[in-house]
Design a protein around this motif. Structure first.
Motif, PDB file in Angstrom:
ATOM      1  N   MET A   1       0.830  -1.190   0.000  1.00 40.35           N
ATOM      2  CA  MET A   1       0.000   0.000   0.000  1.00 40.35           C
ATOM      3  C   MET A   1       0.876   1.255   0.000  1.00 40.35           C
ATOM      4  O   MET A   1       0.552   2.233  -0.654  1.00 40.35           O
ATOM      5  N   GLN A   2       1.979   1.186   0.751  1.00 38.34           N
ATOM      6  CA  GLN A   2       2.879   2.335   0.827  1.00 38.34           C
ATOM      7  C   GLN A   2       3.469   2.643  -0.548  1.00 38.34           C
ATOM      8  O   GLN A   2       3.554   3.809  -0.942  1.00 38.34           O
ATOM      9  N   ASP A   3       3.868   1.611  -1.281  1.00 42.90           N
ATOM     10  CA  ASP A   3       4.423   1.825  -2.613  1.00 42.90           C
ATOM     11  C   ASP A   3       3.373   2.366  -3.576  1.00 42.90           C
ATOM     12  O   ASP A   3       3.681   3.198  -4.435  1.00 42.90           O
ATOM     13  N   PHE A   4       2.132   1.912  -3.441  1.00 42.06           N
ATOM     14  CA  PHE A   4       1.059   2.407  -4.301  1.00 42.06           C
ATOM     15  C   PHE A   4       0.815   3.893  -4.074  1.00 42.06           C
ATOM     16  O   PHE A   4       0.692   4.666  -5.023  1.00 42.06           O
ATOM     17  N   ILE A   5       0.776   4.299  -2.820  1.00 42.26           N
ATOM     18  CA  ILE A   5       0.558   5.715  -2.498  1.00 42.26           C
ATOM     19  C   ILE A   5       1.721   6.555  -2.990  1.00 42.26           C
ATOM     20  O   ILE A   5       1.533   7.637  -3.560  1.00 42.26           O
ATOM     21  N   ALA A   6       2.945   6.061  -2.808  1.00 45.31           N
ATOM     22  CA  ALA A   6       4.116   6.794  -3.281  1.00 45.31           C
ATOM     23  C   ALA A   6       4.092   6.941  -4.797  1.00 45.31           C
ATOM     24  O   ALA A   6       4.377   8.024  -5.326  1.00 45.31           O
ATOM     25  N   ALA A   7       3.743   5.881  -5.505  1.00 42.12           N
ATOM     26  CA  ALA A   7       3.685   5.942  -6.969  1.00 42.12           C
ATOM     27  C   ALA A   7       2.581   6.880  -7.438  1.00 42.12           C
ATOM     28  O   ALA A   7       2.770   7.654  -8.393  1.00 42.12           O
ATOM     29  N   LEU A   8       1.443   6.823  -6.782  1.00 43.25           N
ATOM     30  CA  LEU A   8       0.329   7.704  -7.147  1.00 43.25           C
ATOM     31  C   LEU A   8       0.690   9.173  -6.936  1.00 43.25           C
ATOM     32  O   LEU A   8       0.450  10.017  -7.811  1.00 43.25           O
ATOM     33  N   MET A   9       1.287   9.478  -5.799  1.00 43.75           N
ATOM     34  CA  MET A   9       1.670  10.868  -5.525  1.00 43.75           C
ATOM     35  C   MET A   9       2.776  11.330  -6.459  1.00 43.75           C
ATOM     36  O   MET A   9       2.792  12.483  -6.887  1.00 43.75           O
ATOM     37  N   ALA A  10       3.710  10.453  -6.799  1.00 45.78           N
ATOM     38  CA  ALA A  10       4.769  10.814  -7.739  1.00 45.78           C
ATOM     39  C   ALA A  10       4.184  11.084  -9.125  1.00 45.78           C
ATOM     40  O   ALA A  10       4.576  12.044  -9.797  1.00 45.78           O
ATOM     41  N   GLY A  11       3.235  10.250  -9.535  1.00 51.83           N
ATOM     42  CA  GLY A  11       2.590  10.477 -10.828  1.00 51.83           C
ATOM     43  C   GLY A  11       1.812  11.780 -10.873  1.00 51.83           C
ATOM     44  O   GLY A  11       1.927  12.558 -11.824  1.00 51.83           O
ATOM     45  N   LEU A  12       1.031  12.036  -9.828  1.00 52.20           N
ATOM     46  CA  LEU A  12       0.271  13.287  -9.780  1.00 52.20           C
ATOM     47  C   LEU A  12       1.190  14.500  -9.688  1.00 52.20           C
ATOM     48  O   LEU A  12       0.936  15.533 -10.309  1.00 52.20           O
ATOM     49  N   GLY A  13       2.254  14.390  -8.912  1.00 55.38           N
ATOM     50  CA  GLY A  13       3.208  15.492  -8.800  1.00 55.38           C
ATOM     51  C   GLY A  13       3.861  15.802 -10.129  1.00 55.38           C
ATOM     52  O   GLY A  13       4.010  16.965 -10.512  1.00 55.38           O
ATOM     53  N   THR A  14       4.237  14.764 -10.855  1.00 55.46           N
ATOM     54  CA  THR A  14       4.845  14.954 -12.172  1.00 55.46           C
ATOM     55  C   THR A  14       3.864  15.613 -13.131  1.00 55.46           C
ATOM     56  O   THR A  14       4.234  16.523 -13.884  1.00 55.46           O
ATOM     57  N   ILE A  15       2.626  15.174 -13.105  1.00 57.30           N
ATOM     58  CA  ILE A  15       1.606  15.763 -13.979  1.00 57.30           C
ATOM     59  C   ILE A  15       1.407  17.241 -13.646  1.00 57.30           C
ATOM     60  O   ILE A  15       1.300  18.083 -14.546  1.00 57.30           O
ATOM     61  N   LEU A  16       1.362  17.587 -12.356  1.00 61.67           N
ATOM     62  CA  LEU A  16       1.176  18.983 -11.974  1.00 61.67           C
ATOM     63  C   LEU A  16       2.357  19.850 -12.406  1.00 61.67           C
ATOM     64  O   LEU A  16       2.167  20.970 -12.889  1.00 61.67           O
ATOM     65  N   VAL A  17       3.576  19.351 -12.231  1.00 64.14           N
ATOM     66  CA  VAL A  17       4.753  20.118 -12.645  1.00 64.14           C
ATOM     67  C   VAL A  17       4.746  20.313 -14.156  1.00 64.14           C
ATOM     68  O   VAL A  17       5.003  21.420 -14.657  1.00 64.14           O
ATOM     69  N   LEU A  18       4.444  19.267 -14.908  1.00 59.83           N
ATOM     70  CA  LEU A  18       4.393  19.392 -16.363  1.00 59.83           C
ATOM     71  C   LEU A  18       3.274  20.323 -16.818  1.00 59.83           C
ATOM     72  O   LEU A  18       3.435  21.101 -17.766  1.00 59.83           O
ATOM     73  N   ALA A  19       2.130  20.267 -16.141  1.00 64.77           N
ATOM     74  CA  ALA A  19       1.022  21.166 -16.491  1.00 64.77           C
ATOM     75  C   ALA A  19       1.406  22.611 -16.209  1.00 64.77           C
ATOM     76  O   ALA A  19       1.119  23.510 -17.013  1.00 64.77           O
TER      77      ALA A  19
END
Length: 90
Positions: A1-19
């Motif tokens: 679960m910890q890895d899933f949350i980390a991956a999800l937040m990393a993906g969303l963070g990357t999308i926000l920075v790119l946007a």
């Protein structure tokens, strides 16, 4: 679960920075002010709200993206914090 949350937040963070970067690059293309917006319609802000309102939307996206990336690194264990206290004895 910890890895899933980390991956999800990393993906969303990357999308926000790119946007945010995309908005920054495309801002000169659409430099016109929106219809109906005037300085009189904006509400005055005080304290930290003034600082946040000074940032444009692209900078806010980038800032939130960086926050999410840091939280993802903490959740994944790449960054850790250790707090300790010692009491001396006589």
């Amino acid at each position: 679960m910890q890895d899933f949350i980390a991956a999800l937040m990393a993906g969303l963070g990357t999308i926000l920075v790119l946007a945010g970067a995309t908005v920054t690059v495309l801002k000169p293309v659409a430099a016109e002010q929106p219809a109906g917006f005037t300085a009189e319609t904006a509400t005055p802000a005080t304290g930290w709200k003034r600082v946040v309102r000074r940032l444009d939307g692209a900078d806010r996206l980038i800032a939130w993206g960086v926050v999410l990336l840091v939280l993802a690194a903490v959740a994944a264990g790449a960054i850790s914090f250790n707090f300790g206290a010692e009491a001396g004895s006589k």
